[in-house]
Design a protein around this motif. Structure first.
Motif, PDB file in Angstrom:
ATOM      1  N   CYS A  34       2.563   7.742  -8.271  1.00 17.22           N
ATOM      2  CA  CYS A  34       2.551   6.447  -7.582  1.00 17.22           C
ATOM      3  C   CYS A  34       2.327   5.355  -8.602  1.00 17.22           C
ATOM      4  O   CYS A  34       1.251   5.276  -9.192  1.00 17.22           O
ATOM      5  CB  CYS A  34       1.417   6.386  -6.576  1.00 17.22           C
ATOM      6  SG  CYS A  34       1.503   7.698  -5.392  1.00 17.22           S
ATOM      7  N   ALA A  43      -1.104   8.316 -11.057  1.00 15.25           N
ATOM      8  CA  ALA A  43      -0.965   6.949 -10.556  1.00 15.25           C
ATOM      9  C   ALA A  43      -1.156   5.967 -11.693  1.00 15.25           C
ATOM     10  O   ALA A  43      -1.992   6.180 -12.570  1.00 15.25           O
ATOM     11  CB  ALA A  43      -1.991   6.686  -9.464  1.00 15.25           C
ATOM     12  N   SER A  96       0.831  -1.208   0.000  1.00 17.56           N
ATOM     13  CA  SER A  96       0.000   0.000   0.000  1.00 17.56           C
ATOM     14  C   SER A  96       0.862   1.253   0.000  1.00 17.56           C
ATOM     15  O   SER A  96       1.854   1.327   0.719  1.00 17.56           O
ATOM     16  CB  SER A  96      -0.878   0.061   1.255  1.00 17.56           C
ATOM     17  OG  SER A  96      -1.691  -1.066   1.342  1.00 17.56           O
ATOM     18  N   TYR A  97       0.452   2.209  -0.798  1.00 12.83           N
ATOM     19  CA  TYR A  97       1.044   3.541  -0.695  1.00 12.83           C
ATOM     20  C   TYR A  97       0.051   4.409   0.065  1.00 12.83           C
ATOM     21  O   TYR A  97      -1.147   4.417  -0.258  1.00 12.83           O
ATOM     22  CB  TYR A  97       1.305   4.149  -2.078  1.00 12.83           C
ATOM     23  CG  TYR A  97       1.588   5.633  -1.967  1.00 12.83           C
ATOM     24  CD1 TYR A  97       2.867   6.083  -1.629  1.00 12.83           C
ATOM     25  CD2 TYR A  97       0.580   6.581  -2.134  1.00 12.83           C
ATOM     26  CE1 TYR A  97       3.118   7.435  -1.462  1.00 12.83           C
ATOM     27  CE2 TYR A  97       0.834   7.937  -1.973  1.00 12.83           C
ATOM     28  CZ  TYR A  97       2.103   8.358  -1.634  1.00 12.83           C
ATOM     29  OH  TYR A  97       2.341   9.683  -1.449  1.00 12.83           O
ATOM     30  N   THR A 112      -3.514   2.247  -3.236  1.00 16.58           N
ATOM     31  CA  THR A 112      -3.006   3.612  -3.133  1.00 16.58           C
ATOM     32  C   THR A 112      -3.994   4.439  -2.329  1.00 16.58           C
ATOM     33  O   THR A 112      -5.193   4.454  -2.638  1.00 16.58           O
ATOM     34  CB  THR A 112      -2.824   4.220  -4.543  1.00 16.58           C
ATOM     35  OG1 THR A 112      -1.983   3.340  -5.285  1.00 16.58           O
ATOM     36  CG2 THR A 112      -2.154   5.571  -4.476  1.00 16.58           C
ATOM     37  N   SER A 151       2.371   1.267  -9.513  1.00 19.58           N
ATOM     38  CA  SER A 151       2.360  -0.086  -8.943  1.00 19.58           C
ATOM     39  C   SER A 151       2.577  -1.103 -10.043  1.00 19.58           C
ATOM     40  O   SER A 151       2.033  -0.962 -11.138  1.00 19.58           O
ATOM     41  CB  SER A 151       1.015  -0.386  -8.288  1.00 19.58           C
ATOM     42  OG  SER A 151       0.698   0.616  -7.368  1.00 19.58           O
TER      43      SER A 151
END
Lengths: 481, 250
Positions: A391, A421, A371-372, A404, A393
């Protein structure tokens, strides 16, 4: 405190006996469990001044009133704080131990990481025969640092030798009651590092090299304080790419950075604590509080490569108090098997024209959860603040998760905030393409992962970028069937 | 060099190749043509060893060795190269880094040390000149943001770097303008020798004006329905594929 250390020891011995365990009570070990006496005992063992003891007790009392946080996206069995031993002096080399006594799997990992035999021995508490090189290098470093007026020593030593500096800054960025684990750390920290760079001095070397030579093992409750005085610069690296099979399950460190006017601190971390086995048994709980304060025109840059630990809970943050100050956060977090990571940053914009950049790369494999969690907060007086967040992934396989949680709070209309993201999966087509060029699957994954992480790897000091790259490969080995 | 015997292959239980027979000798250029969906790209993927295709019958041999048990990378190490119709993007990995990894992996498989950096540089310089590639291009992330033409040219650059025994060009001409087509074709021609072979998969005769085939095969419904010399390509260009389909039906 009326009683002396001797009396205390006696009392502890009796208590130990009462509980019915047998421990060979050497002078450098305290029994399991936590109470105010233990806190005082730790302080005494370190010959700390009264103000430090009082500080710890205050933290301990606050901790007792606090609840363990549950908001993070991680699930684990809560540690039993009475089952932990809070003080044991660093292990000394065992003269009878050789590398043949070390788990061959671990040695294989060292080999892959290109860690020298001497360093392997050091990591495994095996006596090192050839120390000439490292000793002379360390001596040269110490001399260079001393000439510049740079203070770099264990924090316990700094408490003795530079009490004014420690007293002035410790707990100002991460208050001792900040959160559950920070309070615990404040009460029981055993060691860590202290670094002070005087006004206008540019630290001529990465403090990493020095650190690695001098610091054998890192403690369970580490405390780091870095103060960069006006106009100074320092690059600091903590941790090591070498895997550490620490038996301590709980690690709760606190790091405080202070960048005064026009100063810059670059803080890099490589974290590779034991992540537990493939079935998710064991592994370190890594609950860390890291925060930095920027005065006018100051800059703090956090870079982290997180591959280890069973559970990670960590948000290196910047308080951009001064005008024109800059905060940066570059992170790669890798989770494999049953690892869980909840990591990110907080950028708190207080001053005018403050800027922050967040680049987070999460890589999940196996059955792991990554997790961010990040907060960008623009306060009402922070005119013209800017933030850019990205961000990304990367998922491998179908059983892992990437999450996120971006939080944005803006109280000033002049703010400019960008958030990007992406989530991608290593595709079979990418793998086949690499295979067709003669690159086998494991190597192909390493190549793709390194490409994905490049922006962050580039921020690491050169020598560590190469090691970190290898570490990413090793952490993901066997993650694609 | 390459011998394909009665090859049948399916994906998700759907048979796509239904008995292909083809022999390619060193020094030859073969063209495989055919309408959409005839199985051209599948044939290329099966030769390269893509796992999603299941070989249900028949075999693919390279220099007399059955490739059945070889993983795609092992086939690559043996000298099979596929120029992809749709090359994939790998963000953050430069063309140079990708090639360096590929070359060294192949060398490793042959028990050789990594190629020394100076040799690698020389090779890159030589091959990029051959294909009129700006070397700045080589520091860009592999295929990321490349135009269609750039992607195809990059495929042929990789082929030049890896010097395969058998190169399969899958629709390399699609997306190329006339200049790029000429450059790519010139590159392929210069790399041709008596020791290697090329299979050109294409829809159109256009590319075959530049890379002149020794043999042309027409694939339809998973089978080679007609083979001939380069004049067959001209005939197809004029008449289309319908007459062959009808011939098949009869």
């Amino acid at each position: 405190m009326a009683y002396t250390e001797e009396e205390l020891k006696k009392e502890l011995e009796t208590k130990e006996y009462e509980y019915g365990f047998y421990t060979d009570l050497k002078s450098d070990t305290l029994p399991k469990g936590l109470n105010e006496d233990i806190v005082v005992a730790i302080s005494k063992k370190k010959n700390e001044p009264q103000w430090m003891t009082d500080w710890r007790i205050d933290a301990f009392r606050a901790w007792q009133e606090m609840e363990e946080p549950e908001w993070a996206n991680v699930h684990y069995e809560k540690p039993d704080f009475q089952a932990i031993s809070y003080y044991s002096a660093p292990k000394k080399a065992d003269p009878n131990k050789t590398l043949n006594d070390v788990d061959p799997e671990l040695l294989e990992m060292y080999r892959k990481l290109g860690i020298s035999v001497d360093e392997q021995k050091k990591l495994q508490n095996v006596a090192v025969d050839i120390v000439v090189d490292s000793v002379s290098v360390a001596t040269t470093f110490q001399k260079t640092l001393a000439e510049k007026g740079i203070i770099f020593m264990p924090i316990s030593e700094a408490i003795q030798k530079h009490p004014d500096l420690v007293k002035k800054y410790m707990g100002t960025i991460v208050p001792k009651k900040d959160n559950f684990y920070a309070a615990l750390n404040s009460a029981v920290f055993t060691d860590g590092s202290f670094c002070y760079i005087p006004k206008g001095v540019r630290c001529p070397m990465e403090l990493s090299t020095y650190f690695r030579i001098n610091e054998g093992g890192t403690g369970q409750f580490e405390r780091t304080l870095v103060v960069a005085d006006k106009g100074s610069y320092v690059s600091y690296l903590e941790g090591c790419t070498a895997p550490s099979r620490d038996e301590n399950q709980l690690h709760a460190a606190v790091v405080e950075l202070i960048a005064l006017d026009d100063a810059e601190i670059k803080y890099s971390t490589v974290q590779n604590w034991y992540p537990g086995n493939k079935e998710g048994k064991g592994g370190v709980y890594n609950f860390v509080t890291k925060r930095g304060l920027c005065e006018n025109n100051a800059k703090i840059s956090w870079t982290q490569v997180e591959t280890g630990s069973a559970v990670t809970w960590k948000y290196p943050s910047c308080i951009l108090k001064g005008d024109n100050s800059i905060g940066e956060f570059y992170s790669i977090a890798v989770t494999n098997n049953y690892q869980q990571a909840d990591t990110g940053t907080k950028m708190v914009h207080l001053g005018k024209n403050t800027r922050s950049t967040i680049i987070s790369k999460g890589i999940s494999a196996g059955k792991s959860q990554n997790s961010y969690r990040g907060l960008v907060q623009i306060n009402s007086r922070a005119e013209n603040a800017r933030n850019f967040s990205q961000c990304d992934s990367l998922l491998m396989g179908n059983e892992c998760g990437a999450h996120t949680f971006p939080y944005i709070e803006v109280k000033n209309k002049t703010a400019q905030i960008e958030h990007e993201a992406t989530t991608s999966k290593i595709g079979e087509d990418q793998i086949f393409y690499c295979n067709q060029r003669g690159i086998e699957t494991e190597k192909a994954i390493a190549l793709i992962v390194n490409g994905f992480s490049k922006e962050v790897l580039n921020k690491l000091p050169m020598e560590f970028a190469v090691e970190a790259q290898k570490l990413l490969e090793i952490s993901l080995e066997g993650s694609v069937g | 060099m390459l011998k394909i015997n009665d090859l049948h292959a399916s994906v998700d239980d759907k048979e796509i190749l239904r008995g292909i027979n083809l022999t390619v000798n060193a020094g030859e250029v073969h063209a495989i043509m055919g309408p959409n969906g005839s199985g051209k790209s599948t044939l290329a993927s099966v030769i390269a060893g893509k796992e999603e295709f299941e070989v249900t019958k028949g075999s693919v041999e390279l220099d007399g060795e059955d490739l059945e048990d070889d993983a795609p990378e092992e086939r690559a190490h043996k000298g099979i190269f596929l120029s992809f119709q749709y090359p994939v993007e790998i963000p953050g990995v430069s063309v140079t880094n990708f090639m360096k990894t590929a070359i060294n992996e192949s060398r490793k498989a042959r028990g050789l040390e990594d190629m020394p950096a100076n040799e690698m540089l020389k090779l890159i310089r030589e091959k990029s000149e051959l294909l009129e590639i700006d070397r700045k291009f080589l520091s860009r992330s592999l295929n990321e943001g490349f135009s269609g033409g750039e992607k195809k040219r990059n495929e042929i650059f990789q082929m030049a770097m890896l010097e395969p025994k058998l190169a399969i060009l899958d629709e390399t001409d699609s997306g190329l303008d006339i200049d790029a087509l000429r450059i790519v074709a010139n590159g392929v021609n210069k790399l041709k020798s008596k020791d290697n072979a090329v299979i050109v998969i294409t829809h159109y005769q256009r590319l075959l004006e530049h890379i002149v085939p020794d043999f042309v095969h027409v694939l339809h419904n998973g089978k080679i329905v007609k083979s001939g010399g380069k004049e067959l390509a001209h005939e197809l260009e004029e008449k289309g594929y319908d007459w062959l389909k009808q011939e098949q039906a009869v």
